[in-house]
Design a protein around this motif. Structure first.
Motif, mmCIF file in Angstrom:
data_model
loop_
_atom_site.group_PDB
_atom_site.id
_atom_site.type_symbol
_atom_site.label_atom_id
_atom_site.label_comp_id
_atom_site.label_asym_id
_atom_site.label_seq_id
_atom_site.Cartn_x
_atom_site.Cartn_y
_atom_site.Cartn_z
ATOM 1 N N PHE A 136 -6.713 -20.317 -9.738
ATOM 2 C CA PHE A 136 -6.072 -20.566 -8.444
ATOM 3 C C PHE A 136 -6.414 -21.933 -7.861
ATOM 4 O O PHE A 136 -7.595 -22.302 -7.775
ATOM 5 N N ASP A 137 -5.387 -22.642 -7.433
ATOM 6 C CA ASP A 137 -5.609 -23.716 -6.478
ATOM 7 C C ASP A 137 -5.953 -23.012 -5.163
ATOM 8 O O ASP A 137 -5.737 -21.797 -5.020
ATOM 9 N N LEU A 138 -6.449 -23.724 -4.188
ATOM 10 C CA LEU A 138 -6.854 -23.106 -2.922
ATOM 11 C C LEU A 138 -5.909 -23.431 -1.772
ATOM 12 O O LEU A 138 -5.206 -22.568 -1.251
ATOM 13 N N ASP A 139 -5.878 -24.705 -1.395
ATOM 14 C CA ASP A 139 -5.067 -25.109 -0.240
ATOM 15 C C ASP A 139 -3.587 -24.866 -0.503
ATOM 16 O O ASP A 139 -3.020 -25.399 -1.449
ATOM 17 N N LEU A 146 -9.026 -9.020 -14.945
ATOM 18 C CA LEU A 146 -8.808 -10.431 -15.223
ATOM 19 C C LEU A 146 -9.937 -11.270 -14.639
ATOM 20 O O LEU A 146 -10.472 -10.967 -13.580
ATOM 21 N N LYS A 147 -10.290 -12.338 -15.325
ATOM 22 C CA LYS A 147 -11.200 -13.327 -14.777
ATOM 23 C C LYS A 147 -10.438 -14.129 -13.723
ATOM 24 O O LYS A 147 -9.255 -14.438 -13.909
ATOM 25 N N ILE A 148 -11.109 -14.484 -12.625
ATOM 26 C CA ILE A 148 -10.447 -15.229 -11.550
ATOM 27 C C ILE A 148 -11.322 -16.421 -11.168
ATOM 28 O O ILE A 148 -12.477 -16.262 -10.795
ATOM 29 N N VAL A 149 -10.738 -17.624 -11.270
ATOM 30 C CA VAL A 149 -11.494 -18.859 -11.034
ATOM 31 C C VAL A 149 -10.719 -19.786 -10.102
ATOM 32 O O VAL A 149 -9.479 -19.846 -10.157
ATOM 33 N N ILE A 150 -11.425 -20.507 -9.253
ATOM 34 C CA ILE A 150 -10.826 -21.482 -8.340
ATOM 35 C C ILE A 150 -10.804 -22.866 -8.988
ATOM 36 O O ILE A 150 -11.834 -23.359 -9.453
ATOM 37 N N ALA A 151 -9.620 -23.482 -8.991
ATOM 38 C CA ALA A 151 -9.457 -24.850 -9.510
ATOM 39 C C ALA A 151 -8.892 -25.716 -8.390
ATOM 40 O O ALA A 151 -7.708 -26.035 -8.364
ATOM 41 N N LEU A 167 -13.635 -20.188 1.307
ATOM 42 C CA LEU A 167 -13.617 -18.840 0.742
ATOM 43 C C LEU A 167 -14.545 -17.899 1.504
ATOM 44 O O LEU A 167 -14.232 -16.720 1.690
ATOM 45 N N ARG A 168 -15.697 -18.435 1.958
ATOM 46 C CA ARG A 168 -16.608 -17.605 2.759
ATOM 47 C C ARG A 168 -15.981 -17.263 4.109
ATOM 48 O O ARG A 168 -16.092 -16.125 4.584
ATOM 49 N N ARG A 169 -15.313 -18.242 4.729
ATOM 50 C CA ARG A 169 -14.652 -17.982 6.008
ATOM 51 C C ARG A 169 -13.551 -16.932 5.855
ATOM 52 O O ARG A 169 -13.323 -16.121 6.757
ATOM 53 N N LEU A 170 -12.884 -16.945 4.714
ATOM 54 C CA LEU A 170 -11.811 -15.978 4.455
ATOM 55 C C LEU A 170 -12.348 -14.617 4.026
ATOM 56 O O LEU A 170 -11.604 -13.632 3.977
ATOM 57 N N GLY A 171 -13.646 -14.571 3.669
ATOM 58 C CA GLY A 171 -14.262 -13.317 3.263
ATOM 59 C C GLY A 171 -13.914 -12.874 1.857
ATOM 60 O O GLY A 171 -14.018 -11.688 1.531
ATOM 61 N N ILE A 172 -13.520 -13.833 0.984
ATOM 62 C CA ILE A 172 -13.100 -13.444 -0.365
ATOM 63 C C ILE A 172 -13.879 -14.166 -1.469
ATOM 64 O O ILE A 172 -13.497 -14.089 -2.637
ATOM 65 N N ILE A 173 -14.963 -14.831 -1.137
ATOM 66 C CA ILE A 173 -15.675 -15.605 -2.155
ATOM 67 C C ILE A 173 -16.178 -14.724 -3.298
ATOM 68 O O ILE A 173 -16.224 -15.163 -4.455
ATOM 69 N N ASP A 174 -16.496 -13.459 -2.999
ATOM 70 C CA ASP A 174 -17.012 -12.567 -4.044
ATOM 71 C C ASP A 174 -15.931 -12.075 -5.003
ATOM 72 O O ASP A 174 -16.249 -11.432 -6.007
ATOM 73 N N GLU A 175 -14.674 -12.368 -4.693
ATOM 74 C CA GLU A 175 -13.571 -11.964 -5.570
ATOM 75 C C GLU A 175 -13.492 -12.848 -6.812
ATOM 76 O O GLU A 175 -12.859 -12.474 -7.802
ATOM 77 N N PHE A 176 -14.140 -14.006 -6.764
ATOM 78 C CA PHE A 176 -13.960 -14.999 -7.827
ATOM 79 C C PHE A 176 -15.159 -15.070 -8.770
ATOM 80 O O PHE A 176 -16.307 -14.916 -8.364
ATOM 81 N N ASP A 177 -14.852 -15.304 -10.032
ATOM 82 C CA ASP A 177 -15.882 -15.392 -11.065
ATOM 83 C C ASP A 177 -16.485 -16.788 -11.162
ATOM 84 O O ASP A 177 -17.507 -16.973 -11.819
ATOM 85 N N GLY A 178 -15.850 -17.765 -10.522
ATOM 86 C CA GLY A 178 -16.368 -19.118 -10.564
ATOM 87 C C GLY A 178 -15.492 -20.076 -9.780
ATOM 88 O O GLY A 178 -14.345 -19.767 -9.440
ATOM 89 N N ILE A 179 -16.069 -21.243 -9.481
ATOM 90 C CA ILE A 179 -15.365 -22.299 -8.753
ATOM 91 C C ILE A 179 -15.675 -23.623 -9.441
ATOM 92 O O ILE A 179 -16.840 -23.948 -9.657
ATOM 93 N N VAL A 180 -14.648 -24.379 -9.775
ATOM 94 C CA VAL A 180 -14.882 -25.708 -10.344
ATOM 95 C C VAL A 180 -15.500 -26.600 -9.270
ATOM 96 O O VAL A 180 -15.007 -26.647 -8.139
ATOM 97 N N ASP A 181 -16.569 -27.285 -9.612
ATOM 98 C CA ASP A 181 -17.207 -28.221 -8.684
ATOM 99 C C ASP A 181 -16.502 -29.569 -8.806
ATOM 100 O O ASP A 181 -16.605 -30.239 -9.837
ATOM 101 N N PRO A 182 -15.767 -29.998 -7.761
ATOM 102 C CA PRO A 182 -15.040 -31.267 -7.830
ATOM 103 C C PRO A 182 -15.941 -32.464 -8.128
ATOM 104 O O PRO A 182 -15.480 -33.470 -8.669
#
Length: 220
Positions: free
Chosen positions: A7-10, A109-114, A124-139
């Motif tokens: 997933f992209d975020l914005d 399914l694996k779920i990752v933020i790109a 993601l913390r403000r939205l309350g969904i950070i725990d839904e994701f298996d990882g986040i790419v560090d820009p």
């Protein structure tokens, strides 16, 4: 076989893109640069410094600032953006996204933020969904911004999957181009003409249906 979603975020999980564009537009005005809507839209999905450099290019100011000055300008923009992020709540999750994430979990399914956003964890913390994701790419680990495929290749690796095992979701032209350059299946969210390189397009997130997307994915 589908094994993961990237997933992209914005503009995909939440409409924080509007905060980005407002902050950039205000900074441009401070620099004496007037951006039209097309120029503003071109800032979607790309990194902070790439966005600033593009704005300076639009205003014929590419050579006006040193790297240190550019970093200060980018930090100024980010501070204003973060002020807006602090007002976000789970109500700011876009329609259809909770259902899509739930369906992805049911399918294991694996779920990752790109996302090029350095504020992704905070959002993601403000939205309350950070725990839904298996990882986040560090820009900060990226050498190239979208439309380069690097971020989606990294997200795929975080998921531990191959290009033909993931579906990636984007609302920006640069993002769709990055997905396709990575050899992945692209879901575009928004303007059909702008995102025409995507494999599957919906007008907005409320139209995202995992079963329908996966059926199209399985045809490819």
């Amino acid at each position: 076989m589908l094994k993961g979603l990237l997933f992209d975020l914005d503009g995909v999980l939440t409409n924080s893109a509007k905060f980005h564009l407002t902050a950039w537009n205000n900074l441009a005005k401070e620099l004496g640069i007037k951006l039209n809507q097309s120029q503003l839209d071109s800032l979607r999905g790309i990194s902070r410094m790439d966005s600033l450099n593009l704005i300076l290019k639009y205003g014929d100011q590419s050579d006006k600032y040193s790297l240190e000055e550019k970093e200060k300008l980018a930090a100024e923009k980010n501070a204003k953006f973060v002020e807006q992020v602090e007002t976000m709540t789970p109500k700011d999750i876009l329609p259809g996204i909770p259902e899509l994430l739930a369906a992805a979990k049911r399918h294991n399914l694996k779920i990752v933020i790109a996302s090029a956003s350095k504020n992704a964890p905070k959002i993601l913390r403000r939205l309350g969904i950070i725990d839904e994701f298996d990882g986040i790419v560090d820009p900060a680990t990226l050498k190239h911004g979208k439309p380069d495929p690097e971020i989606y290749i990294k997200a795929q690796k975080i998921a531990g999957l191959k290009a033909n095992e993931v579906i990636s979701l984007e609302d920006a032209k640069a993002g769709v181009e990055a997905i396709k350059a990575a050899g992945q299946f692209a879901v575009g969210i928004g303007n059909q003409e702008l995102l025409k390189e995507a494999d599957y397009i919906v007008p907005d997130t409320s139209q995202l249906n995992l079963d329908e997307i996966e059926a199209e994915f399985n045809k490819r």
